[in-house]
Design an enzyme around this catalytic site. Structure first.
Site, PDB file in Angstrom:
ATOM      1  N   THR A  18     -84.291  18.255  20.487  1.00 38.99           N
ATOM      2  CA  THR A  18     -84.133  17.673  19.020  1.00 38.99           C
ATOM      3  C   THR A  18     -85.313  16.588  18.759  1.00 38.99           C
ATOM      4  O   THR A  18     -85.817  16.644  17.503  1.00 38.99           O
ATOM      5  CB  THR A  18     -82.745  16.971  19.087  1.00 38.99           C
ATOM      6  OG1 THR A  18     -81.594  17.809  19.049  1.00 38.99           O
ATOM      7  CG2 THR A  18     -82.649  16.065  17.599  1.00 38.99           C
ATOM      8  N   SER A  83     -80.903  24.059  25.764  1.00 39.83           N
ATOM      9  CA  SER A  83     -79.865  25.006  26.064  1.00 39.83           C
ATOM     10  C   SER A  83     -80.366  26.209  26.869  1.00 39.83           C
ATOM     11  O   SER A  83     -79.651  26.872  27.408  1.00 39.83           O
ATOM     12  CB  SER A  83     -79.060  25.447  24.799  1.00 39.83           C
ATOM     13  OG  SER A  83     -78.467  24.333  24.265  1.00 39.83           O
ATOM     14  N   THR A 113     -81.202  16.947  24.773  1.00 44.80           N
ATOM     15  CA  THR A 113     -80.232  16.181  25.561  1.00 44.80           C
ATOM     16  C   THR A 113     -79.051  17.289  26.240  1.00 44.80           C
ATOM     17  O   THR A 113     -78.557  16.731  27.251  1.00 44.80           O
ATOM     18  CB  THR A 113     -79.303  15.095  24.435  1.00 44.80           C
ATOM     19  OG1 THR A 113     -79.038  16.050  23.539  1.00 44.80           O
ATOM     20  CG2 THR A 113     -80.338  14.226  23.754  1.00 44.80           C
ATOM     21  N   ASP A 114     -79.258  18.303  25.568  1.00 49.32           N
ATOM     22  CA  ASP A 114     -77.907  19.204  26.198  1.00 49.32           C
ATOM     23  C   ASP A 114     -77.919  19.188  27.640  1.00 49.32           C
ATOM     24  O   ASP A 114     -77.071  19.379  28.383  1.00 49.32           O
ATOM     25  CB  ASP A 114     -77.795  20.504  25.365  1.00 49.32           C
ATOM     26  CG  ASP A 114     -77.308  20.285  23.921  1.00 49.32           C
ATOM     27  OD1 ASP A 114     -76.790  19.154  23.578  1.00 49.32           O
ATOM     28  OD2 ASP A 114     -77.590  21.329  23.048  1.00 49.32           O
TER      29      ASP A 114
HETATM   30  N1  ASP Z   1     -79.961  21.264  21.328  1.00 48.83           N
HETATM   31  C1  ASP Z   1     -80.765  20.218  21.566  1.00 48.83           C
HETATM   32  C2  ASP Z   1     -81.301  20.480  23.021  1.00 48.83           C
HETATM   33  O1  ASP Z   1     -80.683  20.220  23.956  1.00 48.83           O
HETATM   34  C3  ASP Z   1     -80.034  18.918  21.556  1.00 48.83           C
HETATM   35  C4  ASP Z   1     -80.786  17.598  21.609  1.00 48.83           C
HETATM   36  O2  ASP Z   1     -81.956  17.657  22.093  1.00 48.83           O
HETATM   37  O3  ASP Z   1     -80.056  16.477  21.693  1.00 48.83           O
HETATM   38  O4  ASP Z   1     -82.396  21.022  23.139  1.00 48.83           O
END
Ligand code: ASP
Length: 509
Positions: A18, A83, A113-114
């Site tokens: 993100t 992901s 973050t995932d």
């Molecule tokens: N879907 C994003 C990822 O993990 C979520 C994020 O970065 O917060 O790349």
């Protein structure tokens, strides 16, 4: 040659996520987010640094306090939503770190973050002899958006990675930084899908906090290595999670745990490591382990520790060879098992023992096992003395001493009688380091470990005997002598066991 003293500046490695995402369709701000490409990020006026006020793109420098620090950016070939992270991405990240290690004082990894906690865990295991900070961060909102948390996370991560230039305490670990918390990477979990305070490390205090001031908790920081950096690249992803739930279909469980392709299972259990004690479930687990699979018990709870054998409902798992994940996060346990399976293919029999030893600060204790194997005593045999298969003197790492011992147990597991009698029984006494012990030997001495007196119905399966031997273990760890266990059979019936071991719980130092 080690240039560590001369190397300055921070390399930021962009992997996607993100923090560097933009709407897929630039004309539709609400279209799904996709990561910036390498081409976007490679531009001199790159969108990740251009919002940092004190960044000078001409000289590639950031001003922190009154110091100018070299700041450079490198993107993965194909940035991803995290992901989609996989071992190939981890290899790409570690190759960059290996190549650039001597050129910078610290590294920041921008990551989604995932799966951030999988990456921080696996990098901890893959990177050996680390001596510089690797700070992984990301954000809940993309960097260009109003009220985004990205800029603060990015700048603070750079500041933590540049600690040497800033004359601040250096953290030579793989860390996860988010919002205001500096966490050990292999202890972190994603706690919230949307809070800005998204990560925690429930079983370890923060390594530091970054509020008005950055404060480092120096007493728990691991020491940097003086040896040269190494990347341990093996990884076997043939590991699955199995989360126990009430009323599970046992046929299904049996099919899953005995699937030929699986090499390891992270068994997510209740509380301190408990699971149904149904014979069908335990038999399926036993069969799976006998085929060479490694099953690790990790709690479904966010904090606390697996204490195998504390309740009868976990003793059955222990006696069948399930090993303890102690207070590891599920991400640390999963990636550690994949890492060990991938790096010890030539000698897989040591993986269960290694899995229980603290490698990178991922668990608060290590369990060191001294194995005695299986054994039996005949009807007329009054006593039997046993020695560990690999002697204590050679097996126990020299840095272990009694100050670090938390507790120690002797476990005699899988006890049964040969005959199909209505009931089974076992009665006797156990001594340590007293080969001439008899049923008349004193019981008020340190060598006496205790009595066992058990009687059970045949359909109840096999029995286990546990003795706490913490005081005795403290002595033999310090003296490093050859140890022996003497079993006195007072039952007048055959006694047979599948496994005997001493488990020594050592606090991580
Ligand atoms: N879907 C994003 C990822 O993990 C979520 C994020 O970065 O917060 O790349």
């Amino acid at each position: 040659m080690n240039h560590q003293n001369e190397s300055t500046g921070v390399l930021v490695i962009y992997t996607g996520g993100t923090i560097g995402s933009i709407p897929k369709n630039s004309k539709e701000p609400n279209s799904p987010l996709v990561p910036l490409s390498k081409e976007d990020v490679d531009k001199k006026e790159n969108p990740l640094f251009s919002l940092i006020e004190s960044y000078d793109s001409k000289f590639q420098q950031i001003v922190l306090g009154n110091q100018s620090i070299r700041l450079e950016l490198k993107s993965l070939d194909k940035p991803i939503d995290s992901s989609n992270v996989d071992p190939a991405v981890w290899t790409e990240i570690t190759s960059i770190i290996k190549k650039e290690y001597e050129n910078y004082e610290g590294f920041v990894i921008l990551h989604g973050t995932d799966t951030m906690t999988y990456t921080t865990s696996v990098l901890s295991f893959m990177i050996d002899n680390l001596n510089k900070p690797i700070i992984v961060t990301g954000s809940q909102k993309p960097i260009g958006e109003t009220r985004s948390d990205a800029l603060q996370n990015l700048i603070t991560a750079i500041e933590i990675a540049a600690a040497k230039s800033l004359n601040k305490p250096v953290i030579p670990e793989v860390c996860l930084f988010f919002r205001n918390k500096i966490l050990r990477g292999c202890r972190s979990i994603k706690y919230s899908a949307s809070n800005y305070e998204a990560f925690r490390s429930p079983n370890l205090p923060e390594l530091g906090t970054a509020d008005e001031y950055i404060v480092i908790n120096e007493s728990i920081i691991r020491k940097g290595s003086t040896q040269s950096l190494q990347i341990l690249g093996g990884y076997s992803p043939k590991v699955i999670y199995l989360k126990v739930a009430p009323g599970m279909d046992l046929d299904l469980i049996e099919t899953i745990v005995n699937s030929e392709k699986i090499e390891g299972i992270i068994l997510l259990t209740y509380g301190t490591g408990n699971a149904p004690s149904l014979p069908g479930f335990l038999n399926a687990i036993e069969k799976s382990i006998s085929q060479g699979k490694i099953i690790v018990n990790v709690s479904q709870c966010m904090s606390g520790e697996v204490e195998l054998g504390l309740y009868d409902v976990s003793a059955g798992l222990l006696s069948r060879g399930v090993i303890s994940g102690l207070d590891m996060t599920s991400e640390a346990a999963y990636t550690k098992l994949c890492h060990l399976l991938g790096t010890h293919q030539d000698n897989p029999s040591i993986i269960p023992d290694l899995m229980q030893i603290n490698l990178r600060g991922e668990q608060s204790k290590s369990i060191f096992n001294l194995h005695f194997g299986s054994g039996s005593m005949d009807v007329n045999q009054k006593s039997l003395t046993l020695h560990p298969i690999k002697d204590m003197v050679d097996a126990v790492p020299s840095m272990y001493n009694s100050n670090f011992i938390d507790k120690a147990f002797l476990r005699i597991m899988g006890i049964s009688e040969d005959e199909e009698t209505d009931f089974q029984s076992a009665r006797g006494k156990v001594y340590i380091d007293m080969e001439n012990a008899t049923s008349k030997s004193a019981e008020n001495i340190d060598n006496y470990l205790g009595k066992f007196d058990k009687r059970w119905e045949i359909q109840e399966g096999k029995e286990n005997i546990f003795f706490t031997i913490t005081n005795q273990a403290k002595k033999f760890i310090d003296n490093r002598h050859h140890i022996s266990i003497t079993i006195i059979n007072e039952n007048g019936r055959k006694l047979r066991w599948e496994k005997m071991e001493i488990g020594i719980f050592i606090n991580s130092y």
